[in-house]
Structure formats: structure tokens, C-alpha cells
Design an enzyme around this catalytic site. Structure first.
Site, mmCIF file in Angstrom:
data_model
loop_
_atom_site.group_PDB
_atom_site.id
_atom_site.type_symbol
_atom_site.label_atom_id
_atom_site.label_comp_id
_atom_site.label_asym_id
_atom_site.label_seq_id
_atom_site.Cartn_x
_atom_site.Cartn_y
_atom_site.Cartn_z
ATOM 1 N N GLU C 55 75.289 80.746 32.955
ATOM 2 C CA GLU C 55 74.920 80.644 31.543
ATOM 3 C C GLU C 55 73.872 81.660 31.124
ATOM 4 O O GLU C 55 73.919 82.185 30.012
ATOM 5 C CB GLU C 55 74.432 79.234 31.228
ATOM 6 N N HIS C 124 76.043 65.511 30.498
ATOM 7 C CA HIS C 124 77.099 65.825 29.527
ATOM 8 C C HIS C 124 76.855 65.149 28.182
ATOM 9 O O HIS C 124 77.771 65.028 27.374
ATOM 10 C CB HIS C 124 78.464 65.407 30.079
#
Ligand SMILES: Cc1ncc(C[n+]2csc(CCOP(=O)(O)OP(=O)(O)O)c2C)c(N)n1
Ligand SMILES: Cc1ncc(C[n+]2csc(CCOP(=O)(O)OP(=O)(O)O)c2C)c(N)n1
Ligand SMILES: [Mg+2]
Ligand SMILES: [Mg+2]
Lengths: 322, 362, 322, 362
Positions: C55, C124
């Protein structure tokens, strides 16, 4: 104040075998601000570790060390370089205890000099404590005097949970206050009332504490306004009871911080005052803060920082409000 | 090239395998392979893991478990790691290593609890020092290095095993961990489970590096490849690397070549991005069948044993699934109970609010 | 809503050669939520890039691409994995224009599904928009309907500055509202008033918008309370004028968000209401938010999320305040 | 090792040097070295940079400049990079590359403005595509990869040169950039300026890797070492790597071995952590003197030229320093002017407040 930090680190290294220091240039060099000067010599290379240049690694190592019983005290050279640690801090350090239902814990301290005003280069003047104050499971502590630096750092290192410890570098060499190395920690999770007052409550932390105190003096002398001055010190968890109790008496409050205004910690304090103290407020809660722009390079930085005048004027306006 | 050129460093990466796809010995086997009890132990672990995975997938499909990442096809790698480790060593897994966790003593019901949405699943006391599941890719590899430092600092002859996937090797965290492990000579083994896929991204798109073992060269540490479907070579090389680590020899990277048979997780559909042919070809390298064939040929295994093992695994899994399904959910307000060692008073209100909320919802 | 995102991405890929998409699993797989399904096939591998798993790299690449004239739209698979991008976003994306005095700019979009409630695994279910709302030079946009997802994403991609675009995944498949692919962007930097009301102002964004609207219905029906409902949509810069104007009329306000309360964006809104609207407030501004703890795993997550009942009750209490 | 072992990958790292410390040719020189004008150009760049650095340090010592990072001792590396690049290539520097920036056309006064605390210093139009100074270590290396993708995407025959230090190679950003550059075959050259120190941390404590060039192996790309005090080899290898990149040959890592003569920055005191002997020994490898000796021996340089150059450099630096010192500070409220393309109205109040504040302070 830098000496107080050094003394506290030395004290804990001496008192607790499980304490280790790690960071960039903290060994032979003693840290770019000399916070760790002499400590590697005194306690050895296995206690005071110069790491490779990688902040994510520094944070990740600390989590792993802490989960296996060490008490790492990591230094991030400047808060501008703390961002690579955010993932490890929010995803692991602050969650390890909860994730393992208390089986593994994370007693670590992440130290970083923060704030502007020392004519440093780009990225050397950050104050983004609000990002960490939003992370559940964390403690965020900011001393504003040598005595509090010593006592709060001892407390942070001894705390069983992760602590982000931000040191206002602008005042590292301000007061040469002698601190006694008595090993006495100060309490975390509480605000410190530095001055009692009747007319208005001034709330601040870090380096801005000093402009706030100067403004309080000036207000007393020039305008006969008596300010109660509170050093939040532990930004998270936030001890609102002390602030609320004070504002209930004064009915007025001005919050001062160096960080950009929007979504700064001042917003949380103001919001809770409005939520829990609305009826006792005689005037809107004002915030004197850094601007919502990039901290400029050194030529303009003094214009970015909240000054005594700004605080003074804002307090006057708040007093005159009706 | 002109005369002033000088070669200042040279490196080789080796690949090792003992058992071929058909279970035939590709060369001289390590000593432990002479002991059929050891091989049967490895075999049981693999069969149990496969039984567990199939059941877990079924539980998810029927709404009795959350998203689940199975290890089907990778049993040899996880069993080899688990059987090579000593109890005092430390396992730092990602999220697919339950096969190793079981060998470490973690109850199957705990793994189910975690994937079923209950934090108590990571509270297991059977492997008290092992790290919990770590979902953010490669972040845990740094924890392994930190844990290894703690062992080195205390002078304990223990080692840490970090396990992560082929995809994890693209992340800076992985590299930073290898680099510090090298320069500090940390007692840590980095196992890269190369199952050829990172969800839908094939190994070839992660890196131009011909092997993932050569990532070790950037850190100046040893790196090697093994056949991850050959449990004997995984255990053998893993034991050697752990021993080296415990004795102060420093870190090692072991790339285990295997293949992910199932979807990435139950939330994934692998048919969207890979061919049935590829899967079929890979399944011919079945690690479980491979060891069974060898062991059978060597006279250490037979159908009777096979049936008995199948029944025992089923019974064990049944019992653990029941234990999981019969575990009551925690009270809502307990979500504050392990936030800090002692909950700061200011959060008391929120905890009370949750308690009331929970009551109302009943 | 996910279709709206896909349509908007397809529209801009078709309309502007400089737009490229990058992220993990966005190509052949079309994204784990199918936001980019079919786009690589249609526009090619050089327009829709599957990246290695990193990322920090995704954000850093985007900054470099944007500085050289591309308009990267990066996907972070879940907001729980956005933290490695924080350094690139705060240190570079949001500062490149200022650092170069306007010479190099950073027209990039960082997309990420966020929020809880879909029974997903750990990490999540994050909603940490406040961290980004504190960063000067950034835009933070959060749609709460297919139409706004389409119009705001077009606007975000066309915007000359960096935008963090957070998609409430809990409502990805909620409304099957048909949206017309007319290429018309919606304005950034303004709130959307979804419903006019006289008694109280409800302010929210993202998935919580829906519980807020349901609560508003229920309040109208059961208690004859008329709620004005505002979708903030652009969290940064924050359009307070719309909110202030509304609260001046209603005199009451409840803020709803899924993120942890402390230092959430709700605090900034409440603080500004207390600062600028104190005199027009009949009751304290209340916040209905996620708790200051780790978002629990799926068994307890519904207890963490602000529910219709909570909003309903808080509004009633605010109305009864005197 | 048993018979089943197979070598699956092998690598070599090469080191190159043309001019020895005394200026003697260590082997056959590249063609461009036959053109004395080219060598004189390189020499002038190095001397100008050294002159500038000394003046900048003096300015800081007298309170006329902020913290400053000089490139004393590293002139050959930065000149070699600058003279190897084409105008249309893109430079992605960290904070010590002003020697290269000058060759790219950036006025010295702009570099002084930036370190003097004025953002206008990074607004230079002479190298419009070049990136600004990047202080957070290694973060800019990812920008270089992104910029290289933009060039590749548009099919432009241009290349990107990323420059970072030995310390930067320990950071995940550096590794992630190499890895993606490899797998995407990006037109990017990664120059690692190994000056042996990262502030007080010696090269040996950054990584156990024997060379930093071998970091390339982890990404499956080419990596090599050069003598960073030999401007001829730096220019030669840099030109080759840039050419390869422009022609679609992909990325290269070049480790330039040099030494940081001065403190890390003016805020540092190197005597705290390194010996005078080490410094002395390294200064014997002076890159400036090295080229002068060679060029003089080859008949391309003499004292007259030397004096004339010294005077010209001094004059140029004087003029640029004046330009810098005579640049008025911006008005306080301008700190909002490049925050966004158009300042959102809600920030208008803050800008006005600053304006008023500025007035009062006058
Ligand atoms: C930092 C981060 N980014 C993205 C994800 C989403 N994600 C979960 S698993 C996965 C692929 C991992 O592949 P690999 O490392 O090969 O392990 P495998 O699943 O194949 O065992 C991704 C992208 C994540 N969990 N963490
Ligand atoms: C991410 C980050 N961490 C720490 C620093 C503080 N710092 C500035 S320069 C430096 C050392 C860099 O060494 P190297 O990469 O070798 O470059 P050199 O200064 O030697 O040219 C450090 C630690 C920084 N700028 N950025
Ligand atoms: Mg994989
Ligand atoms: Mg260096």
C-alpha cells in the site's frame, strides 16, 4: 526538559532489566536532541540500540519485543517521520491485548519530538497528536515542563499499555529547572491545573502551554482577568472531569493548541464542553490553534504558531461576550 | 566490459526436494525419515488439517462461520514447520497457518472461535508465547524480528518462525524485517509460503525476482527454496534453520513452493482468475498423497491405518466444532474489557451504555 | 452503489486518457467488491493496473504519476490497510502543490471501502476518516447513495487536488437505484440536505446515513418530530455553513457517525456549532457514534454500530431537553 | 549437501572504476573521456558545487540560512549523474543533490531560498519536471517509480533518476520501489549514494548485505557498484543505465561509493561519532583533485584555468547569494495560496486572520 527526559530514561534502564531503547542515532550520538546521551555507554549496546533507518520497522520491532516481555522505548527522530509507524500503532500496538483477550500485551513507548518554532527544515515541525488521540487502546502523553517530562515518562514506561509520548522540542532547552531523580512517576490520564483562576479556563498542552501562561499573566496584569490554566498532559484518555469542573466555575473557556484546527484535539474538548457543560457556558468556547494549512518553512513559521497576542485577544473577546 | 571491472559479490540460490510427486525418494533421505513413527506423525497432522479445512469451509457455507482461509494443498508446508519447531520456539503466523497451530497445541475450537468472530479464539494457553493471527499482510514479520530480539537479549536458546505468503514479500515490512534480522543476527526463520497466488495476483506479477528466496540476498542473509509439498524437506530444512538460529547462527529465509487449491478465502471465487487446468496440474502434486505413497511403499502405512485415521480426525473435528458452536457470545460490554489493563474511568459510561443496550436487545 | 462506482470509473477512463486505475486485485478479478469489474478488459492492462501487494507503494506511485500528469485512481482493498499510505498522503500528496509553489501538483484519488457491519474479518471494518480530515491540503469525500457515489467520484477524479474517497461498503449492495451515466459531477465541499425539517438537525455521512434516515422516519411517525437530515458527504473541507444555517432554524442537533467518538469528525462539527451557534442552541449537541474501543469481531459488531434506536432515543432526549 | 540439491539462481555484483585516487587511469577510459571539453565541464560542475557548499555552510553559521546539508566530498557522484541525464529526463532527489540540480539548470538562489525557509525555492522553471527536495527518507524513490510509469504509459523515450543514500536502502519504500520497477520494467535508475554514514549510523549497521547494489537482486533487476569519487565512471555507467531505461531495458541500481566529508547537516557534529583518521583517509580520495590531476596530466588543464575557474565560481555564487538575501519574505497569508488550486471558501477566514496578524506584526 531534555535533561529530564534523559534522566527518566536512565532511571528506568537502571531500575528495570526489561527496558530497552531503540531508534535512529540514539546510541553513540545520543540522539539528535541528546535525549539519550551517555545511555549506550552506560547501559550497553544491547540496551540502547541504533536501528537501521526504518520507522515502520522500529514500531514493528517494538510490538514484537513488548509481546515477549521487554519494555521497548522507541524514539522517532521527529514527529514528521512518525507516519510510517501509524499502521503498527493502530493495527497492532493498540490491539494486541484485545486481540489476544489479554494473553499478549504491548507495554511500549513511542517517543517523538514534536511541534514547530525551532527554524527546522520541512517535516520537522509536525503536531498531529489528534491522529493518535483517535486510536482506541492507546495513551497519548505530552509533557510541558521538565518535572512533568520526568514524571510522565516514568509513568509511560511503567504503563502496561502502549503510550505515544510527544515531546515539545521548542521547549527542550527552555527551562533549566533542576529535577530530582527520585523515581516518582506522575499520574497518567489526568490534567494538571497549573494555575487557579475565577474568570476563565485556559486549556492547552505541549509548547503552547507557555504562550498560554504568558497570556494569563498579561491578562491578570493588564486586564485584571483571572485565568485558570490547565495542562491536559494526557491527551488520550482525556480527563474531561477536571476541565468540566473548572469551566462550570468560570463559565468560559479558550483552548490553545499548535496543531491545525480542524479535527484537532481542541475540537473534542470543545464538543464535550458543549455537550456536558452547555448550560454553564456564558460564552462560546473558542480555539486558538495552528491554521488549516501546511506548516510553512521557517521564514513564516512564527506566523503559523498561536501567539500570546492571539490568546490574549481571544480571551478578552470571550470575556466581553454577552 | 573493460579491465577495471571487478566482481565483488556472488550468490547462489538452492532448491531442495526429497520426495518426488509420486512419493519416490529423489535422493538420500534425512535420518528422521527412517523413523516411521515420525513420518506417521507428519501424515496425521496433514490429514487432520485437511479434514478441518473442509469442515470449516462447510461451516462458512452454512452461515455458521465467518470468512475463512483454508490451507488445502499446503498441508505439508504447515506440518513441516510445526513438527520442526520446539515448544519453546515462537510461531508468528499470518492467517492460514492453523495446521501449524494445531501441532503447537492450539485447540481447533479456538481457531473456529476466531474466524467465527470471537476474540477469545486467540487467547489459547497451549502455545502461550505464539502470536495471534495477523491479517495486515507482512506486518507480523516485524513482530517476529522483535520477538527474536527479546530471545537474543535474554540469551535464551529459542528461535522464532515467521510465516507469510508470496504476496507478503512485496511489502516493505517484510524487507525491513529481513534487513534488521540480518544486521542484528537475530534467531529468526522467515518462511515464505509461495502458493503462487495472492488472491488473484499471480506470483509473476509480485516481483521480477526469479525466486523469493533471493529476497534474502538484499539483507545479506541465507535464503533457499524447498518443495513445499514435500513435508520431509520442509521439516528437514526448517529444523536446520531453527537450530542455526538457536545456536547464534542468525536468520534464514526458506521459500516453500506449494499451491493454493481453494479460493483465497470463502469470500473469493478463484475461477474468475485462474484456469481449471492449472489447478488440476497442481493437485497432482498432492502433499498428503505423496507421503502416504512413500510410507505405504516403505511398509509404514496401510488401508486399515488410513481408515482408522480418517475416523479419528472426523471425530476430533466433530468434537471441536461442537465446542465452538456451543460457545455463547460474550456480553456486548466486554468489548471494553481488554482495551487496557485497567479501563480508564472516562470509558465507564460507554461500557455502561453498551450493557444497557445489550439488555434491551435481549 | 458499487455499480455507480464502476460506472463513474468507466466514464472517466473513457473520457480522460490520463486516468489510470491501480490497486490489488482490481484487474482480472475486478476488485474484491467488483468495483472495477470489466474495466481492465475494456481499457487495457496499462489503464487498469494490478499492483504488487504494497500500500505504501500504491500511494507513492500515485503521487509520482500525478506529479507527471496522470490522474491515478488508486484502490486500497479495505480501509484497514490504508495506514501504510498515511505517510505518502500527509507528507507528499497533500503537500506537493504547496512545496513546489504550484509547480507540481497531485490530482489523485485514493479509494477505499470502509466501515463495518458486513461480518468481515478483523481490520475489515475501519472508519478512521477523522485522521484524514485533519490533514491540510486534502479532500475527504464519502458518498451515501448510488447517485452521490457516481457524481462525487466523477468530481473527485476531476479535482486538481488529492482526494481520499471512502466508500461505505455496508451499503454497496443496499439500494439498486438506477443511475444515468450522464457524466455530470456533483459539487465537492458542500453538504447535501436530504430532508427538510423544523424541529432538529440530524447530521451524518456514510452508511450511518441510513440508520439516521430510518430514525427520522420513525420520529416523524411515532413522535411527530420533524427532522432536517444532512449528509456531510465532503468531510474535508467541511461545509459548516449549511449545518449552521440549519441548526440556527432548528436549535437542536444530533450528529451520527460510525467511527469511534473521541476526536471523530463529529467533534469538529459539535465544536463549531458551540463556537458559532451557541446562542441559537436550545439543547446540547449530542453525538451518536461508535465506541472508543476496538471494533469487535463479527459476533459483537452490531452492538458497536450506532443503531436506529440509539439515534431515536438521543433525538427524543434532545427534544425533551429544557 | 545431498544429491537432490539444485542451484536455481546465481548472481554477481560488479564494481567499476576508471580513475584511481591519484588520478591515474585504472584501465581503458570511455570515449567521452577523450574530449577534454567534456571533462572540463564535469570539473567545473564539481568545483562550483564545492564553492557553493562552503558558502552555504558559512551562511548558516552566520544565521543567514537554515539547517543545511552539504555535499562536500560527494561532488563526483552528483556531477556524474547530472551530466549523464538528458534535459527531458526527470530527477527525483532527496536533499543533498543540489550539485546535480545546478547542472539541470536550477538557480543556486532557489536552493538557498528553500533552505532559507521559503517555498518559492522549489518553484524553479528551469527543470520543470524535476521533483523537489524530499526530506522523508526513501519516500521519493516511490515517486520516481510512479513518474517512470507515466513516461512508459505515454511511450516517451525518457528516463527517471532517483537518488537516495545508504540509509535509505533500509526503508521499505526503497525496496517497494525497486520491486515494482522490476516487475513493470520501468525506465528508472536508482542511484544509491553510499557515503558510508546515515547521520551517526555507519553503513555496517544499516545492513549485513556486503554491497547495497545487491538490493537489486531482491527485485530481480540489475545492480552494480561504482567508485563514486570517480566522475568518469559515474557518468559512464549512469549514461548506460539511462540509455537502457529509455530504450525499454528496464531499471538499474547503481551504488556509488563515496564519503560524506562534512557533518550530516549544519545541525550535526560528526566528531561525536567518527574519527579524524577515518575522515583524513577518505579525503585522500578527493574526487575534485582526482579529475584535476588526470586532466592536467592529459594536458587539458593548468593553473591559469584553475584560477580563472575559481574566480568565476566565486563570482557566480556571490551573485546568487545576493539574489537570495535580497528576496523579501512572502506575506503570511500566502501560506494558504498553494494549499489547493482554489482555496475552499471556509478557509477564507483563516487567511484573513493571518493577513491582519501580518499587518499588526509590521
Ligand atoms: C496490508 C494488506 N493489504 C491487503 C490485504 C488484503 N489481502 C488479504 S490476503 C491478500 C493476499 C495475500 O497473498 P499472500 O501473501 O501470497 O498470502 P496467501 O493468502 O496466498 O497465503 C490480500 C491482498 C491485507 N490483508 N493486508
Ligand atoms: C523517514 C525519515 N526518518 C528519519 C529522518 C531523519 N534523517 C534525515 S537524514 C537521515 C540519514 C540519511 O542517511 P542516508 O540515507 O545515508 O543519506 P545521507 O544523509 O547520508 O545523504 C536521517 C535519519 C528522515 N529525514 N526521514
Ligand atoms: Mg500466496
Ligand atoms: Mg549516507
Amino acid at each position: 526538559m531534555i535533561e529530564a527526559v534523559n534522566t527518566a530514561l536512565a532511571h528506568e534502564l537502571g531500575a528495570d532489566e526489561s527496558v530497552v531503547l531503540l531508534g535512529e542515532d540514539i546510541g553513540v550520538n545520543g540522539g539528535v536532541f541528546r535525549a539519550t546521551v551517555g545511555l549506550q555507554e552506560r547501559f550497553g549496546e544491547h540496551r540502547v540500540l541504533d536501528t537501521p533507518l526504518a520507522e515502520t520497522m522500529i514500531a514493528g520491532l517494538s510490538v514484537g519485543m513488548a509481546a515477549q516481555g521487554l519494555r521497548p522505548v522507541a524514539e522517532i527522530q521527529f514527529m514528521g517521520f512518525i507516519y510510517p509507524t501509524v499502521d503498527q500503532i493502530i493495527s497492532h500496538a493498540s490491539r494486541m491485548r484485545n486481540r489476544t483477550h489479554g494473553r499478549l500485551t504491548c507495554a511500549m513507548v513511542l517517543r517523538a519530538p514534536f511541534g514547530g518554532g525551532i527554524r527546522a527544515p520541512e517535516h520537522h515541525s509536525e503536531s498531529t497528536e489528534a491522529m493518535f488521540a483517535h486510536m482506541p487502546g492507546l495513551r497519548v502523553v505530552i509533557p510541558s515542563s521538565p518535572a512533568r517530562a520526568y514524571g510522565l515518562l516514568l509513568a509511560a514506561i511503567r504503563d502496561p499499555d502502549p503510550v505515544v509520548f510527544l515531546e515539545p522540542k521548542r521547549i527542550y532547552r527552555m527551562q533549566k529547572q533542576e529535577i530530582e531523580d527520585n523515581g516518582e512517576a506522575l499520574p497518567l490520564d489526568v490534567c494538571f491545573t497549573l494555575r487557579n483562576g475565577a474568570d476563565i479556563t485556559l486549556v492547552s498542552w505541549g509548547a503552547s502551554m507557555h504562550e498560554t501562561l504568558q497570556a494569563a499573566d498579561k491578562l491578570q496584569e493588564d486586564a485584571d482577568i483571572s485565568c485558570e490554566v490547565i495542562d491536559v498532559a494526557t491527551i488520550k484518555p482525556l480527563d474531561m472531569s477536571t476541565i468540566l469542573e473548572s469551566v462550570e466555575r468560570t463559565g468560559r473557556c479558550v483552548i490553545v493548541h499548535e496543531a491545525a484546527r480542524t479535527c484537532g484535539v481542541g475540537a473534542e474538548i470543545a464538543a464535550q464542553l458543549a455537550e456536558k457543560g452547555l448550560l454553564t457556558l456564558f460564552a462560546p468556547v473558542r480555539r486558538v490553534t495552528g491554521y488549516d494549512t501546511i506548516m510553512p518553512l521557517l521564514r513564516l513559521e512564527k506566523h503559523y504558531l498561536p501567539g500570546v497576542d492571539q490568546i490574549y485577544r481571544t480571551v478578552k473577546e470571550t470575556m466581553e461576550f454577552a | 566490459m573493460t579491465s577495471e571491472t571487478e566482481t565483488v559479490a556472488s550468490f547462489d540460490i538452492h532448491y531442495r526436494q526429497y520426495l518426488g510427486p509420486g512419493g519416490e525418494a529423489a535422493g538420500g533421505l534425512p535420518d528422521f525419515a527412517g523413523d516411521h513413527d515420525v513420518l506417521r506423525g507428519l501424515y496425521r497432522s496433514m490429514v487432520l488439517t485437511r479434514t478441518f479445512d473442509k469442515r470449516a469451509i462447510a461451516l462458512q457455507r452454512t452461515g455458521q462461520l465467518g470468512t475463512y482461509a483454508s490451507s488445502l494443498g499446503q498441508e505439508a508446508t504447515y506440518a513441516g514447520i510445526g513438527h520442526a519447531m520446539l515448544p519453546e520456539d515462537i510461531l508468528v503466523p499470518s492467517y492460514r497457518e492453523h495446521g501449524t497451530c494445531f501441532i503447537r497445541g492450539v485447540p481447533m475450537s479456538d481457531i473456529l472461535l476466531y474466524w467465527g468472530g470471537d476474540e477469545r479464539g486467540m487467547a489459547f494457553e497451549e502455545a502461550p508465547h505464539d502470536f495471534p493471527v495477523s491479517v495486515p499482510i507482512a506486518t507480523h514479520v516485524l513482530h517476529a524480528a522483535g520477538a527474536a530480539y527479546a530471545l537474543q537479549y535474554r540469551g535464551e536458546p529459542r528461535a522464532v518462525a515467521a510465516v507469510s505468503g508470496d504476496g507478503s514479500t512485496s511489502k516493505g515490512d517484510f524487507y525491513e524485517a529481513l534487513n534488521v534480522a540480518g544486521v542484528w543476527n537475530l534467531p529468526c526463520v522467515f518462511v515464505v509460503v509461495n502458493n503462487q497466488w495472492a488472491i488473484s495476483v499471480p506470483r509473476s506479477k509480485q516481483s521480477r525476482a526469479g525466486t523469493l528466496a533471493q529476497k534474502a540476498i538484499a539483507a545479506g542473509i541465507d535464503g533457499e527454496q524447498v518443495d513445499g509439498n514435500d513435508v520431509i524437506v520442509v521439516k528437514d530444512r526448517m529444523e536446520a534453520a531453527l537450530k542455526k538460529a538457536r545456536e547464534g547462527g542468525g536468520p534464514t529465509v526458506i521459500e516453500a513452493l506449494t499451491y493454493r487449491w481453494h479460493d483465497h478465502t470463502t469470500a473469493d471465487d478463484a475461477t474468475r482468475y485462474r484456469s481449471a487446468e492449472e489447478l488440476e496440474a497442481e493437485q497432482k502434486k498432492d502433499p498428503v498423497e505423496r507421503l502416504r505413497r512413500y510410507l505405504t511403499a516403505a511398509g509404514g502405512w496401510d488401508d486399515e491405518r488410513e481408515q482408522e485415521l480418517a475416523q479419528r480426525c472426523k471425530a476430533e473435528v466433530d468434537a471441536e466444532v461442537d465446542r465452538y458452536l456451543n460457545t455463547e457470545a460474550r456480553a456486548p460490554e466486554t468489548m471494553f474489557d481488554h482495551l487496557y489493563e485497567t479501563l480508564p474511568s472516562i470509558y465507564g459510561d460507554q461500557r455502561e451504555e453498551l450493557k444497557a443496550k445489550g439488555k434491551r436487545d435481549e
